[in-house]
Design a protein around this motif. Structure first.
Motif, PDB file in Angstrom:
ATOM      1  N   GLY A 134      -3.169   7.223 -13.344  1.00 38.29           N
ATOM      2  CA  GLY A 134      -3.270   7.583 -11.841  1.00 38.29           C
ATOM      3  C   GLY A 134      -3.918   6.535 -11.270  1.00 38.29           C
ATOM      4  N   SER A 135      -4.016   5.200 -11.666  1.00 38.55           N
ATOM      5  CA  SER A 135      -4.476   4.088 -11.078  1.00 38.55           C
ATOM      6  C   SER A 135      -3.398   3.446 -10.122  1.00 38.55           C
ATOM      7  CB  SER A 135      -5.020   3.094 -12.192  1.00 38.55           C
ATOM      8  OG  SER A 135      -3.891   2.724 -12.941  1.00 38.55           O
ATOM      9  N   GLY A 136      -2.321   4.024 -10.167  1.00 47.43           N
ATOM     10  CA  GLY A 136      -1.196   3.476  -9.068  1.00 47.43           C
ATOM     11  C   GLY A 136      -0.076   2.414  -9.822  1.00 47.43           C
ATOM     12  N   LYS A 137      -0.094   2.376 -10.970  1.00 45.00           N
ATOM     13  CA  LYS A 137       0.669   1.641 -11.626  1.00 45.00           C
ATOM     14  C   LYS A 137       2.355   1.937 -11.247  1.00 45.00           C
ATOM     15  CE  LYS A 137      -0.499   2.485 -15.882  1.00 45.00           C
ATOM     16  NZ  LYS A 137      -1.670   3.307 -15.810  1.00 45.00           N
ATOM     17  N   THR A 138       2.560   3.495 -11.633  1.00 49.06           N
ATOM     18  CA  THR A 138       3.796   3.920 -11.326  1.00 49.06           C
ATOM     19  C   THR A 138       4.363   3.751  -9.904  1.00 49.06           C
ATOM     20  OG1 THR A 138       3.857   5.123 -13.511  1.00 49.06           O
ATOM     21  CG2 THR A 138       5.459   5.738 -11.771  1.00 49.06           C
ATOM     22  N   THR A 139       3.400   4.113  -9.016  1.00 50.23           N
ATOM     23  CA  THR A 139       3.476   4.143  -7.717  1.00 50.23           C
ATOM     24  C   THR A 139       4.026   2.708  -7.481  1.00 50.23           C
ATOM     25  OG1 THR A 139       2.029   5.693  -7.343  1.00 50.23           O
ATOM     26  CG2 THR A 139       2.706   4.690  -5.329  1.00 50.23           C
TER      27      THR A 139
ATOM     28  N   SER B  95       0.769  -0.999  -0.022  1.00 57.84           N
ATOM     29  CA  SER B  95       0.028   0.099   0.156  1.00 57.84           C
ATOM     30  C   SER B  95       0.977   1.248   0.002  1.00 57.84           C
ATOM     31  CB  SER B  95      -0.807  -0.036   1.361  1.00 57.84           C
ATOM     32  OG  SER B  95      -1.734  -0.883   1.386  1.00 57.84           O
ATOM     33  N   LYS B  96       0.169   2.349  -0.613  1.00 56.08           N
ATOM     34  CA  LYS B  96       0.921   3.639  -0.667  1.00 56.08           C
ATOM     35  C   LYS B  96       0.045   4.702  -0.308  1.00 56.08           C
ATOM     36  CE  LYS B  96       4.186   6.653  -0.882  1.00 56.08           C
ATOM     37  NZ  LYS B  96       5.269   6.903   0.353  1.00 56.08           N
ATOM     38  N   LYS B  97       0.155   5.500   0.805  1.00 54.60           N
ATOM     39  CA  LYS B  97      -0.676   6.866   0.894  1.00 54.60           C
ATOM     40  C   LYS B  97      -0.068   7.835   0.678  1.00 54.60           C
ATOM     41  CE  LYS B  97      -4.648   7.066   3.888  1.00 54.60           C
ATOM     42  NZ  LYS B  97      -5.336   6.889   4.880  1.00 54.60           N
ATOM     43  N   TYR B  98      -0.417   8.772  -0.070  1.00 57.47           N
ATOM     44  CA  TYR B  98      -0.100  10.172  -0.185  1.00 57.47           C
ATOM     45  C   TYR B  98      -0.937  11.098   0.560  1.00 57.47           C
ATOM     46  CZ  TYR B  98       3.145   8.750  -3.737  1.00 57.47           C
ATOM     47  OH  TYR B  98       4.397   7.919  -4.592  1.00 57.47           O
ATOM     48  N   GLY B  99      -0.843  11.531   1.731  1.00 50.17           N
ATOM     49  CA  GLY B  99      -1.912  12.358   2.429  1.00 50.17           C
ATOM     50  C   GLY B  99      -2.934  11.321   2.533  1.00 50.17           C
ATOM     51  N   SER B 100      -4.300  12.209   1.889  1.00 46.05           N
ATOM     52  CA  SER B 100      -5.453  11.558   2.261  1.00 46.05           C
ATOM     53  C   SER B 100      -5.565  10.388   0.908  1.00 46.05           C
ATOM     54  CB  SER B 100      -6.544  12.290   2.252  1.00 46.05           C
ATOM     55  OG  SER B 100      -6.644  12.955   1.316  1.00 46.05           O
ATOM     56  N   LEU B 101      -5.001  10.535  -0.077  1.00 48.19           N
ATOM     57  CA  LEU B 101      -5.119   9.818  -1.474  1.00 48.19           C
ATOM     58  C   LEU B 101      -4.332   8.357  -1.116  1.00 48.19           C
ATOM     59  CD1 LEU B 101      -5.906   9.677  -4.301  1.00 48.19           C
ATOM     60  CD2 LEU B 101      -3.341  10.287  -4.885  1.00 48.19           C
ATOM     61  N   GLN B 102      -5.147   7.308  -1.273  1.00 48.78           N
ATOM     62  CA  GLN B 102      -4.720   6.023  -1.278  1.00 48.78           C
ATOM     63  C   GLN B 102      -4.417   5.596  -2.747  1.00 48.78           C
ATOM     64  OE1 GLN B 102      -4.989   3.954   2.081  1.00 48.78           O
ATOM     65  NE2 GLN B 102      -3.510   2.940   0.840  1.00 48.78           N
ATOM     66  N   ALA B 103      -2.975   5.598  -3.106  1.00 45.01           N
ATOM     67  CA  ALA B 103      -2.432   5.636  -4.243  1.00 45.01           C
ATOM     68  C   ALA B 103      -2.391   4.257  -4.760  1.00 45.01           C
ATOM     69  CB  ALA B 103      -1.389   6.248  -4.462  1.00 45.01           C
ATOM     70  N   VAL B 104      -2.157   3.259  -3.653  1.00 45.33           N
ATOM     71  CA  VAL B 104      -1.861   1.755  -4.048  1.00 45.33           C
ATOM     72  C   VAL B 104      -2.872   1.187  -2.660  1.00 45.33           C
ATOM     73  CG1 VAL B 104      -0.689  -0.238  -4.337  1.00 45.33           C
ATOM     74  CG2 VAL B 104      -0.012   1.825  -5.444  1.00 45.33           C
ATOM     75  N   ASP B 105      -3.713   0.335  -2.898  1.00 52.92           N
ATOM     76  CA  ASP B 105      -4.536  -0.180  -1.733  1.00 52.92           C
ATOM     77  C   ASP B 105      -4.405  -1.928  -1.427  1.00 52.92           C
ATOM     78  OD1 ASP B 105      -6.220  -0.345   0.294  1.00 52.92           O
ATOM     79  OD2 ASP B 105      -7.967   0.361  -0.981  1.00 52.92           O
TER      80      ASP B 105
END
Lengths: 256, 296
Positions: B40-45, B11-21
């Motif tokens: 913006g779906s979290g691929k690069t993250t 998982s990765k969270k940027y502030g309140s944005l859950q980039a990868v869940d």
């Protein structure tokens, strides 16, 4: 060794590096050459400026101002890695984040060594031509000031390195570096007691190359509370270690 | 087959944005694994996390069964987002820097430059390259130490048709050497053409994953009509290979199970004395399939 070789590959072909180094050398030669014409108290300083052994104190004091240029060079080299995203690529390719910071620390050591050797060559050149006393004893008399200058140059570049890794944008990092070293910390110095501020980083780094003739001024007025160069080495090394460690932590804890 | 990359609730969270869940995935050796999702779906993250440049906020991942280290990194060649090189250095000098970092043999540099068709441009500085050439140089850098795994993030993004064709051709050639490839893309068509497996991401969540054939079904849709629809519908009820059918106005749309074609249907209809007046094969658009998956 691998780290240093890679850094050399990058630096030696970088035009900006050569331009900043050329400016560094040129300005310093000019300042040292023309400073003998400077008037102090209605009297020309004259050729006595180049007398061994006090020449080493004077030259390192002049070189002290140019550490800002070395710091800016280090900031440029580090922030480039962020704007080209090459720091990121190197971490992807197998380098650890600690190694990435150490590589830049080694670059700082190398630059400080170059600056010190340059100062040695310049000192010998001007000294052997103009000094009234060119005996071995006179030449080597205060040559230890070169080593204090080396520590000081490393210290300045480590501070620059810290701001570069902290801010990651060249313009802002340069402003922060200049503002801290020339404005913010000096203001703090005025606010607090001399006994304490002599241990602050810029004051410590400055103490490594004292103002020539300071001991005379101190004799006339109340003495400045500053550490002697030899005593300043220890806290200077401490600050260098702290700055490198802080840079490592910054890079390790953040996304690239 | 050995697992090359294993993601466990990453998982990765940027502030309140859950980039990868809480992403859980396995990439097997030898597969070409597509990470499919809109921008913006979290691929690069996700790729950034497994490549050690983005710190996960939760979960874990393993390369070759180990946690990430310089050793595992050197078994993986990767390009993330953009080709990252020193603009003032030549192609060759840039690869020398990369070879140092990867501890790769410097004698491979010429071979790699030739492989990506930059052999004659090795002394041009990187800033003088077109986007396609930059992308190919990045592939050359990724392949320098002959890695087991190649991680590619939108490798054809921003390229012109010729550049896209060149890069795709290169990927297919590399895959033919038996390498495992992890490819992020927002282009369905690209994933369908190149990949063996796919994971569909949306808003950081895993929507579906598995072999490309299962996820992006290539099942065709048939449209048939006849003078009398009633007997047609009766027969469709009984045919075992009809997955589903529906009457729409004056025709019937239906899907066949795998291995059956319109020929089978036509033959069976005719055998029952039904003559179709129309038999139309319509491929389901990939976009429609993608929307179907992501809206589940």
């Amino acid at each position: 060794m691998n780290l240093i070789r890679t850094e050399l590959r990058k630096i030696l072909q970088y035009l900006t590096f050569w331009v900043i180094m050329a400016i560094y050398v040129l300005l310093q030669v000019l300042l040292i050459y023309f400073s003998s014409n400077m008037m102090v108290g209605g009297q020309s300083l004259g050729k006595s400026l180049y007398d061994f052994p006090n020449l080493w104190m004077r030259f390192t004091y002049v070189a002290y101002f140019f550490n800002l240029l070395l710091g800016i060079l280090v900031i440029v080299l580090i922030t480039d890695e962020y704007s080209y995203r090459t720091l990121r690529q190197q971490v992807i390719d197998g380098r650890s984040r600690t190694e990435a910071v150490l590589a830049k620390f080694y670059v700082s050591l190398g630059l400080a060594a170059l600056a010190t050797v340059f100062l040695l060559v310049m000192g010998l050149f001007f000294g052997l031509i103009y000094s009234s006393d060119t005996s071995m004893g006179a030449i080597l008399g205060k040559i230890d000031h070169l080593s204090y200058f080396f520590v000081q140059a490393v210290g300045y570049m480590c501070l620059a390195m810290f701001f570069a890794f902290l801010i990651r944008k060249s313009g802002l990092a340069i402003i922060a570096f200049l503002a801290w070293s020339k404005i913010v910390e000096p203001i703090i110095h005025y606010q607090i007691d001399d006994h304490i501020d002599r241990f602050m980083p810029m004051k410590v780094f400055g103490s490594l190359t004292p103002t020539p003739g300071q001991e005379i001024i101190d004799g006339l007025t109340s003495p400045m509370m500053a550490l002697s160069p030899a005593w300043a080495v220890l806290p200077a090394l401490f600050y260098i270690a702290v700055l490198v460690l802080a840079s490592v932590l910054l890079v390790r804890l953040r996304d690239l | 087959m050995a697992t090359v990359l294993y993601l466990n609730e990453l998982s990765k969270k940027y502030g309140s944005l859950q980039a990868v869940d809480r992403l859980t995935l396995q990439v097997k050796a030898g597969s070409i694994y597509g990470l499919l999702g809109p921008n913006g779906s979290g691929k690069t993250t996700t790729l950034g996390m497994v490549l050690d440049v983005i710190r996960p906020s939760g979960g874990s991942f393993q390369w070759f069964g180990d946690s990430i280290s310089s050793e595992t990194k050197r078994r993986v060649g990767a390009l993330l987002e953009t080709p990252n090189f020193y603009p003032y250095l030549t192609a060759r000098a840039n690869l020398e820097v990369a070879a140092d970092t990867k501890q790769a043999d410097h004698r491979h540099i010429n071979k790699m430059l030739d492989m990506v068709g930059l052999g004659t441009r090795s002394h041009t500085t990187f800033k003088g390259f077109s986007l396609g050439m930059k992308q190919r140089l990045a592939l050359a850098a990724a392949m320098l130490n002959d890695p087991e795994v190649l991680v590619l993030d939108e490798p054809t993004n921003g390229l012109d048709p010729q550049g896209i064709a060149e890069v795709r051709d290169l990927i297919t050639r590399i895959a033919a050497q038996g390498k495992t490839i992890l490819l992020a893309s927002h282009l369905l068509d690209e994933v369908e053409k190149v990949c063996t497996h796919v994971a569909v991401l949306q808003a950081g969540k895993l929507k579906a994953n598995g072999p490309v054939g299962d996820i992006l079904s290539t099942q065709d849709q048939l449209l048939i009509s006849a003078d009398e629809l009633a007997p047609v519908l009766q027969l469709l009820e009984r045919l075992p290979y009809i997955v589903k059918f529906a009457q729409e106005k004056n025709y019937v749309s239906l899907t066949l199970s795998e291995g059956y074609t319109s020929t089978d249907l036509n033959r069976d209809m005719f055998a029952q004395g039904i003559v179709l007046s129309q038999l139309l094969v319509r491929r389901k658009s990939l976009e429609a399939q993608f929307l179907e998956i992501t809206q589940k």
